[in-house]
Scaffold this motif. Structure first.
Motif, mmCIF file in Angstrom:
data_model
loop_
_atom_site.group_PDB
_atom_site.id
_atom_site.type_symbol
_atom_site.label_atom_id
_atom_site.label_comp_id
_atom_site.label_asym_id
_atom_site.label_seq_id
_atom_site.Cartn_x
_atom_site.Cartn_y
_atom_site.Cartn_z
ATOM 1 N N SER A 151 0.931 -1.108 0.055
ATOM 2 C CA SER A 151 -0.119 0.046 0.006
ATOM 3 C C SER A 151 0.780 1.199 -0.001
ATOM 4 O O SER A 151 2.205 1.020 0.086
ATOM 5 C CB SER A 151 -1.022 0.135 1.351
ATOM 6 O OG SER A 151 -1.836 -1.052 1.325
ATOM 7 N N LYS A 173 -4.883 5.795 0.881
ATOM 8 C CA LYS A 173 -4.736 5.543 2.490
ATOM 9 C C LYS A 173 -3.944 6.395 2.946
ATOM 10 O O LYS A 173 -3.002 7.087 2.414
ATOM 11 C CB LYS A 173 -3.874 3.983 2.598
ATOM 12 C CG LYS A 173 -4.923 2.942 1.947
ATOM 13 C CD LYS A 173 -4.127 1.729 2.359
ATOM 14 C CE LYS A 173 -5.221 0.466 1.881
ATOM 15 N NZ LYS A 173 -4.845 -0.801 2.481
ATOM 16 N N GLY A 200 -2.565 -3.727 7.753
ATOM 17 C CA GLY A 200 -1.326 -4.091 8.209
ATOM 18 C C GLY A 200 -0.177 -3.917 7.303
ATOM 19 O O GLY A 200 0.951 -3.882 7.646
ATOM 20 N N HIS A 232 -8.209 -7.246 -5.141
ATOM 21 C CA HIS A 232 -6.920 -6.828 -4.535
ATOM 22 C C HIS A 232 -5.695 -7.651 -5.538
ATOM 23 O O HIS A 232 -6.102 -8.780 -6.002
ATOM 24 C CB HIS A 232 -6.587 -7.571 -3.239
ATOM 25 C CG HIS A 232 -5.615 -7.036 -2.511
ATOM 26 N ND1 HIS A 232 -4.201 -6.689 -2.669
ATOM 27 C CD2 HIS A 232 -5.561 -6.023 -1.195
ATOM 28 C CE1 HIS A 232 -3.983 -6.085 -1.686
ATOM 29 N NE2 HIS A 232 -4.346 -5.981 -0.697
HETATM 30 O O1 NQM Z 1 -5.799 -6.427 5.445
HETATM 31 C C1 NQM Z 1 -6.233 -3.781 1.813
HETATM 32 C C2 NQM Z 1 -3.858 -3.968 1.971
HETATM 33 C C3 NQM Z 1 -5.170 -3.860 2.689
HETATM 34 C C4 NQM Z 1 -5.556 -4.033 4.054
HETATM 35 C C5 NQM Z 1 -7.570 -3.987 2.143
HETATM 36 C C6 NQM Z 1 -4.468 -4.717 4.621
HETATM 37 C C7 NQM Z 1 -4.963 -5.610 5.868
HETATM 38 O O2 NQM Z 1 -3.422 -4.598 1.384
HETATM 39 O O3 NQM Z 1 -4.171 -5.529 6.950
HETATM 40 O O4 NQM Z 1 -3.359 -4.444 4.740
HETATM 41 O O5 NQM Z 1 -7.771 -4.951 2.445
HETATM 42 O O6 NQM Z 1 -8.354 -3.002 1.881
HETATM 43 O O7 NQM Z 1 -3.217 -2.763 2.413
#
Ligand code: NQM
Length: 382
Positions: free
Chosen positions: A24, A69, A104, A295
């Protein structure tokens, strides 16, 4: 020779650092550099990212949820955590600023940002910090290399979804069960049946699902139950409007069952198609919707949550996942569209179905530092 920009206008300059955290990316702010009032803070963040606008042409956002984000960091309370982190999920095309779920991936950038911004000093060749994610009250320990008390970003760690290699950042989660939901299995069941009408054909549809939250509220569905494979490409799934309509209808029903209320405007629960792994080294194949686009990889806490379902008896992942070895420490390789994500999960043999620790490796780095310029109409000048 360096060049200093001067600015005397009706734009407001807000210090920030653009960080990549795992797969991200987004600006990180010191909490003291943003308005304390939540509504005012959200207006400032929307203006910084250029939302709402599908292309986010007037801001820093990258026209995708994974690059919409922001991170907000401050010192933690003594005795509780070294750092407090608030993650904000914005969207390209709407004006929501959601600080309820975790991320995360952005979490991996918290320690580098804290060191670079002087919030925390490096300890020695390795620096470890306890971080409280305020979104859900989740604690974790983050460790990174700081030889000579300077952050090191170059290294040998590769994470799928990011080109090349970088220094590893290790995250040890201490307590993730029931992050936004009330419990790991918010309905009390390892499998629930979701009943909907197919939005396009009107046909009744009943689908088995595991509704689970080990850091991220998720709905796991066997791809075969929806006549898919979980090996499709991201482009194929994003173009599959029939599937996306069914998934969104299932999500709305699941959200209510999970105690999350009406989730139509929320970025969770995430929807995940699962299948037996195609690659012999993987434990499970996944395709995640977050929640309306697929994703390119999988979220960090999403991977932990899928991994947890793999080791929990009776879930839709049982009989789909291929597990090797016998606990209490499981290494689960979660296959996703651009590779795999390995998570380590420790179970407590005395308490079947409980995960006492989870750990994983990410990489992160600052990409740019400076000030994001937002119209004074979004945050009036002093
Ligand atoms: O699940 C994307 C990402 C995420 C969230 C989402 C993440 C997680 O890949 O902890 O990191 O699910 O929108 O950054």
């Amino acid at each position: 020779m360096t060049h200093a920009f001067t600015l005397d206008s009706d734009l407001r300059a807000v210090p920030c650092m653009l960080m990549r955290g795992g797969t991200s990316r987004g600006p990180f702010f010191l909490a003291s550099d943003l308005p304390a009032d939540i509504a005012a803070r959200n207006r400032a963040l929307l203006a910084a990212m250029g939302s709402p606008d599908p292309r986010q042409i007037d801001g820093l956002g990258g026209a995708h949820p994974l690059t919409s984000k922001a991170g907000i960091v401050t010192r933690g309370k003594p005795g509780q955590a070294d750092l407090d982190f608030t993650f904000a999920q914005l969207q390209p095309a709407n004006d929501t600023v959601d600080t309820t779920p975790n991320c995360g991936n952005m979490l991996a950038a918290v320690l580098p940002f804290a060191l670079e911004s002087g919030l925390l000093a490096a300890e020695g060749d390795v620096t470890r910090a306890r971080v409280l994610t305020r979104n859900t009250g989740m604690l974790c320990d983050i460790t990174m290399q700081t030889p000579g008390r300077r952050p090191r970003y170059a290294g040998d760690a590769h994470i799928d979804g990011v080109p090349g290699t970088a220094a590893p950042i290790v995250i040890d989660f201490l307590d993730t069960a029931g992050s936004v939901c009330s419990a790991l299995l918010p309905t009390g069941n390892a499998i629930d049946t979701l009943a909907i009408r197919d939005p396009q054909t009107g046909e009744p549809l009943r689908v088995a699902a595991t509704l689970i939250d080990n850091g991220m509220p998720m709905v796991l569905l066997r791809a075969a139950d929806l006549q898919r494979t979980a090996y499709e490409s991201v482009a194929e799934l994003n173009a599959d409007s029939a599937l996306k309509a069914v998934i969104e209808a299932l999500r709305l029903v699941a959200g209510e069952r999970m105690g999350l209320g009406n989730v139509s405007a929320k970025s969770y629960p995430k929807m995940c198609l699962i299948a037996p792994p195609r690659d012999a080294a993987a434990s499970i194949a996944t395709r995640c919707f977050i929640p309306r686009v697929c994703h390119e990889a999988i979220g960090v806490l999403a991977a932990i949550t899928v991994g947890t379902a793999c080791v929990l008896p009776g879930t839709v992942a049982a009989g789909v996942a291929v597990l090797r070895g016998a606990g209490p420490v499981h290494t689960i390789s979660v296959a996703h569209p651009t590779g795999e994500f390995t998570v380590e999960l420790e179970t407590d043999p005395a308490r079947p179905g409980s995960i006492v620790r989870s750990a994983l490796v990410r990489t992160a780095r600052p990409i740019m530092r400076g000030e994001v310029l937002i119209p004074a109409s979004a945050w009036p000048l002093p």
